[in-house]
Design an enzyme around this catalytic site. Sequence first.
Site, PDB file in Angstrom:
ATOM      1  N   CYS A   1      -4.329  13.317  -0.767  1.00 16.37           N
ATOM      2  CA  CYS A   1      -5.521  12.569  -0.324  1.00 16.37           C
ATOM      3  C   CYS A   1      -5.135  11.121  -0.074  1.00 16.37           C
ATOM      4  O   CYS A   1      -4.361  10.543  -0.836  1.00 16.37           O
ATOM      5  CB  CYS A   1      -6.595  12.594  -1.400  1.00 16.37           C
ATOM      6  SG  CYS A   1      -7.272  14.226  -1.680  1.00 16.37           S
TER       7      CYS A   1
ATOM      8  N   SER B   1      12.211   2.978  12.646  1.00 15.82           N
ATOM      9  CA  SER B   1      12.478   4.391  12.363  1.00 15.82           C
ATOM     10  C   SER B   1      13.927   4.575  11.903  1.00 15.82           C
ATOM     11  O   SER B   1      14.267   5.610  11.326  1.00 15.82           O
ATOM     12  CB  SER B   1      12.259   5.247  13.614  1.00 15.82           C
ATOM     13  OG  SER B   1      11.021   4.932  14.173  1.00 15.82           O
TER      14      SER B   1
ATOM     15  N   THR C   1       8.436  -3.908  17.345  1.00 18.39           N
ATOM     16  CA  THR C   1       7.677  -4.291  18.534  1.00 18.39           C
ATOM     17  C   THR C   1       7.383  -5.779  18.601  1.00 18.39           C
ATOM     18  O   THR C   1       7.374  -6.374  19.675  1.00 18.39           O
ATOM     19  CB  THR C   1       6.333  -3.510  18.539  1.00 18.39           C
ATOM     20  OG1 THR C   1       6.639  -2.128  18.538  1.00 18.39           O
ATOM     21  CG2 THR C   1       5.501  -3.840  19.747  1.00 18.39           C
TER      22      THR C   1
ATOM     23  N   ASP D   1       6.430   1.224  11.732  1.00 18.23           N
ATOM     24  CA  ASP D   1       6.559   2.630  11.337  1.00 18.23           C
ATOM     25  C   ASP D   1       6.986   2.822   9.881  1.00 18.23           C
ATOM     26  O   ASP D   1       6.480   3.697   9.193  1.00 18.23           O
ATOM     27  CB  ASP D   1       7.534   3.367  12.268  1.00 18.23           C
ATOM     28  CG  ASP D   1       6.932   3.544  13.667  1.00 18.23           C
ATOM     29  OD1 ASP D   1       5.696   3.403  13.796  1.00 18.23           O
ATOM     30  OD2 ASP D   1       7.696   3.807  14.611  1.00 18.23           O
TER      31      ASP D   1
HETATM   32  N1  ASP Z   1       8.756   1.981  16.499  1.00 12.71           N
HETATM   33  C1  ASP Z   1       8.430   0.618  16.182  1.00 12.71           C
HETATM   34  C2  ASP Z   1       9.045   0.299  14.837  1.00 12.71           C
HETATM   35  O1  ASP Z   1       8.531   0.669  13.820  1.00 12.71           O
HETATM   36  C3  ASP Z   1       6.974   0.411  16.182  1.00 12.71           C
HETATM   37  C4  ASP Z   1       6.584  -0.971  15.764  1.00 12.71           C
HETATM   38  O2  ASP Z   1       7.320  -1.917  15.766  1.00 12.71           O
HETATM   39  O3  ASP Z   1       5.444  -1.146  15.403  1.00 12.71           O
HETATM   40  O4  ASP Z   1      10.022  -0.343  14.799  1.00 12.71           O
END
Ligand code: ASP
Length: 348
Positions: free
Chosen positions: A280, A59, A13, A90
């Site tokens: 936990c 991801s 992002t 992520d």
């Molecule tokens: N889906 C994005 C990623 O992990 C979310 C982010 O950048 O925070 O690449």
Amino acid sequence: MKPSVLIIYTGGTIGMKVDPHDQVLKPFDFSQIHDAVPELGKFSLHIDTHTFSKLIDSSDIEPSVWCQLACIIRDNYDSYDGFVVLHGTDTMAYSASALSFMLDGLAKPVVFTGSQLPIGAPRTDGRENLISAVEIASAKNEDGSARVPEVCIFFGEQLMRGNRTTKANAESFRAFVSPNCPPLASSGINIRYDDRVIRLPETPNAALSVNLGLDTRVSILKIHPGITPQVVKNILLGPETRAVIIETYGAGNAPSKEWFLDTVREAAAMGKLLVNITQCPAGAVDMDLYATGKNMKDAGVISGHDSTTEAMLAKLFHLLGSGLDAESIKQALERDLKGEITVMHACE
Ligand code: ASP
């Protein structure tokens, strides 16, 4: 000479900007970083950028990307004082954990950061995260050594050891936590470093060496009420796994039913490494505390201490890929290799 920092942009992002033509989020050209974040120009620093040719939503991160990152750092190690890795949130904790085991002899900062809102958005957290990460990556002690010679994550005003972090919030600007290790630094008006937590290089002046051998034949079994024998068998006895992380309750407790313990014993007898990690968010496994934990220990399960799942996965990939024999891997799992676990020492 000005300190120098290499910013490696992998995707995520942080590097997005709304395209004014179609209002869609698109990656922006990081070689224009000074236009997007003019504050960077206020540091007396030399900043270069390296943008992945194919930007990745994190991801889609794979161990091959970790190898790519490790090689970029190795190839540029002598030319920069520190590195900032821009990465999606992520899987950032997995990547930072992996790099901590892959970079041996590291004496310079490798600071992962990213953001919850794109850098082009008015309320973005990316600007502050990036600026502070760059400052930390270039920070030096009076003798010229790096202030934080570790793989770490800077996010939401805190600098955390990479292999101690977990993404714990999908919305907050404080997306990451490090429940079992205090922050290495906190940023407010000043960035305050905590020398009691920052790890120094194991061998000062050692050359950086990169471990690219990763064996991914590791599974994760999360225990839950109602788990069936078939599910446990599929994961623990699967022919393709060499190691299984068992996510247990509390201090490392699991069902005491015979079918469960028999399956654990069978997997251990097959030579699989079985590691106990607590579900936990904070605290450690202690298999001597309850009979249900002791059963696991007696069945051949190794304690993961207070490791995060992310760090244990990366540690297993690394150890299994290192060519060590099973006994040496077991011993290494019990040791703190890169600050990833708190090993209690008996009082002398
Ligand atoms: N889906 C994005 C990623 O992990 C979310 C982010 O950048 O925070 O690449």
